[in-house]
Design a protein around this motif. Structure first.
Motif, short mmCIF file in Angstrom:
data_model
loop_
_atom_site.label_atom_id
_atom_site.label_comp_id
_atom_site.label_asym_id
_atom_site.label_seq_id
_atom_site.Cartn_x
_atom_site.Cartn_y
_atom_site.Cartn_z
N ASN A 163 -19.98 7.43 -26.52
CA ASN A 163 -19.98 8.75 -27.15
C ASN A 163 -19.00 9.64 -26.41
OD1 ASN A 163 -22.27 8.90 -29.30
ND2 ASN A 163 -23.19 7.82 -27.56
N LEU A 164 -18.11 10.29 -27.15
CA LEU A 164 -17.12 11.18 -26.58
C LEU A 164 -17.47 12.63 -26.93
CD1 LEU A 164 -13.86 9.23 -27.55
CD2 LEU A 164 -15.17 9.08 -25.42
N SER A 165 -17.47 13.47 -25.92
CA SER A 165 -17.79 14.89 -26.15
C SER A 165 -16.51 15.63 -26.51
CB SER A 165 -18.43 15.48 -24.88
OG SER A 165 -19.62 14.81 -24.58
N ALA A 171 -10.55 12.75 -30.43
CA ALA A 171 -10.97 11.38 -30.14
C ALA A 171 -10.00 10.38 -30.75
CB ALA A 171 -12.38 11.14 -30.67
N LEU A 249 -10.96 4.74 -22.53
CA LEU A 249 -11.08 5.83 -23.51
C LEU A 249 -12.08 6.87 -23.00
CD1 LEU A 249 -10.27 6.96 -26.26
CD2 LEU A 249 -12.11 5.59 -27.28
N ALA A 250 -13.18 6.42 -22.45
CA ALA A 250 -14.20 7.33 -21.92
C ALA A 250 -13.64 8.14 -20.75
CB ALA A 250 -15.44 6.57 -21.50
N GLN A 252 -10.64 9.10 -20.36
CA GLN A 252 -9.73 10.15 -20.86
C GLN A 252 -10.50 11.42 -21.22
OE1 GLN A 252 -6.54 9.57 -23.52
NE2 GLN A 252 -6.37 7.39 -23.12
#
Length: 252
Positions: A163-165, A171, A249-250, A252
């Motif tokens: 999960n990206l905030s 994203a 990715l997380a 970043q």
């Protein structure tokens, strides 16, 4: 005369002959193994032939190691130091040469014989833009199903969606940037998906990737799927690719 008689007493030409034979076998093995990938990648031989070259190269390398060891022992006993050094170097070179194939063999035995990995086994991200390319390949477009999911869960239980905030647009841009940093070829995007192809360096194997994003209350959920076009087993490559990509990715 004394030097000549000493040479004859010390085995004559045999240490030199075995040393040369070991070197010739080593070079032949190296050429076969090194060429197997690039020649297949150039579509000059079939995959089965390239694997045969690898196997034959490994067998020749084993023969070179035996001759190298014989040369080392024989020349050592006869105090013929130059052939002895050649024999030792051949043995060391063989160990280095077959290390990677042996690691691949051990790895194949330690992972399940599957080639399609995903963070969502109940509803795997689908290939659409790459569907035509995958239809031309031996492996199927659709996710294989329950048996593959069972084996994946047992072997790679750590693979989960992240999960990206951040907003969806951010994203997507972060995912594209991560893909480009890896040198994958992007086939195309939609509002919430990215499809790309990763190509291995040696054999040029193509593994297809699809990244799917969904908005949540806290940001964006990212699922991923990575599937090989050829081969029953991927030697764990697709699982490693997903894990490494999502971690980057997380970060970043």
């Amino acid at each position: 005369m004394l030097s000549k008689s000493n040479s004859i007493r010390r085995g004559g030409k045999w240490p030199v002959i075995t040393a040369w034979l070991a070197v010739i076998l080593l070079i032949t093995a190296g050429v076969l193994m090194a060429a197997a990938g690039p020649v297949y990648r150039a579509e000059l031989i079939q995959l089965g032939t390239s694997f045969t070259w690898l196997r034959q190269g490994a067998q020749l390398a084993a023969g070179a190691a035996v001759l190298g060891l014989i040369t080392l022992v024989l020349a050592g006993v006869l105090r013929r130091w130059r052939p002895a050094i050649v024999g030792a170097l051949v043995c060391i070179a063989v160990v280095a040469m077959i290390a990677m194939p042996m690691q691949m063999k051990q790895r194949a035995q330690s992972v399940p014989p599957i080639h399609d990995i995903t963070t969502d086994m109940n509803n795997p991200p689908a290939f659409t833009l790459l569907a035509a390319a995958r239809e031309e390949a031996p492996n199927a477009v659709d996710y294989p199903g329950a048996e593959t999911a069972r084996q994946q869960q047992a072997a790679y239980p750590q693979l989960k969606a992240i999960n990206l905030s951040m907003p969806m647009t951010s994203a997507m841009e972060a995912a594209k940037s991560t893909i480009q940093a890896r040198g994958w070829e992007i086939a195309g995007t939609t509002a919430n998906t990215i499809e790309a192809t990763a190509t291995t360096r040696w054999f040029g194997f193509k593994d297809d990737v699809v990244i799917r994003m969904a908005e949540t209350q806290s940001g964006v959920k990212v699922d991923m799927r990575s599937a090989s076009r050829v081969g029953k087993s991927d030697l764990g490559t697709n699982a490693e690719r997903i894990q490494a990509f999502l971690e980057d990715l997380a970060n970043q």
